[in-house]
Write a protein that holds these residues in place. Structure first.
Motif, PDB file in Angstrom:
ATOM      1  N   THR A   1       0.845  -1.183   0.000  1.00 32.16           N
ATOM      2  CA  THR A   1       0.000   0.000   0.000  1.00 32.16           C
ATOM      3  C   THR A   1       0.883   1.236   0.000  1.00 32.16           C
ATOM      4  O   THR A   1       1.969   1.238   0.596  1.00 32.16           O
TER       5      THR A   1
ATOM      6  N   LYS B   1       1.780   5.016   1.036  1.00 28.76           N
ATOM      7  CA  LYS B   1       1.512   5.936   2.137  1.00 28.76           C
ATOM      8  C   LYS B   1       1.041   7.273   1.584  1.00 28.76           C
ATOM      9  O   LYS B   1       1.633   7.829   0.660  1.00 28.76           O
ATOM     10  N   GLU B   2      -0.024   7.801   2.168  1.00 31.91           N
ATOM     11  CA  GLU B   2      -0.568   9.075   1.719  1.00 31.91           C
ATOM     12  C   GLU B   2       0.259  10.222   2.288  1.00 31.91           C
ATOM     13  O   GLU B   2       0.507  10.273   3.493  1.00 31.91           O
TER      14      GLU B   2
ATOM     15  N   LEU C   1      -6.039   4.033   9.122  1.00 31.87           N
ATOM     16  CA  LEU C   1      -6.210   2.705   8.548  1.00 31.87           C
ATOM     17  C   LEU C   1      -7.040   1.854   9.489  1.00 31.87           C
ATOM     18  O   LEU C   1      -6.899   1.948  10.710  1.00 31.87           O
TER      19      LEU C   1
END
Length: 202
Positions: free
Chosen positions: A12, A14-15, A187
């Motif tokens: 995933t 990371k924002e 999350l």
């Protein structure tokens, strides 16, 4: 039962902190509220004006008259040395939209109204903004500027900020029912059973 190893778990991304601040932080909810209500009011006014038109050229006995005039104008703009409407869109207007002018008339009028109501209430804000932007894009492709460029930009921002754009609205209570975290940017916690199974595999 075979379980995926940690190495096989999909990665995933990371924002970035700035992205979380702008598009997922409830502290900016008042700003999103102003943008959302403004765009919603513009759509609500446009839709209601068409539906309540006393001549009934959008909805009623003469439905399709107004939209036919608009579509014929778009076709006219597709010719000349510097056409304002692309040839492919003019083909769509002439062969698909114009023969079904009555259907498109109702779709535009009630579509604008529903987009406006949803945005003002903060109900499925991202979806409502997407369809609002879709309407703007079609008006722009038909050669109509007016407020469409500004509304299209704002609709794009609302789509990007869908997690928090309706925080001061119905989305705050509805989106969690669809799995969206109540704390945008956080999350979801991994279920205890899955952690134990993962530990057993390792």
């Amino acid at each position: 039962m075979t379980h995926l190893s940690p190495a096989a778990t999909p990665a995933t991304l990371k924002e970035p902190a700035l992205s979380r601040l702008l598009f997922a932080d409830p502290r900016l909810a008042p700003l999103w509220l102003i943008l959302r209500v403004y765009v919603g009011y513009e759509w609500l006014s446009a839709g209601w004006g068409k539906i309540s038109n006393p001549a009934g050229v959008w909805v009623g006995e003469k439905a399709g008259v107004a939209v036919s005039g608009f579509l014929n104008g778009a076709i006219a703009k597709s010719s000349g040395d510097k056409p304002e409407v692309a040839g492919w869109y003019a083909w769509f207007v002439e062969n698909v939209a114009l023969p079904n002018a009555v259907v498109f008339s109702y779709m535009v009028a009630y579509g604008e109204l529903l987009v406006g109501i949803a945005l003002i209430l903060g109900l499925f804000t991202g979806i409502a903004a997407f369809f609002g932007g879709f309407l703007n894009a079609n008006f722009l492709l038909a050669g109509t500027l007016s407020s469409n460029p500004l509304l299209f930009i704002l609709a794009t921002w609302l789509v990007l900020g869908w997690r928090v754009a309706g925080w001061w609205g119905l989305d705050r209570w509805i989106l969690p029912r669809f799995g969206v975290s109540e704390r945008p940017g956080a999350l979801p916690a991994e279920p205890t059973s899955q952690r134990r199974q993962g530990d057993a595999v390792r």
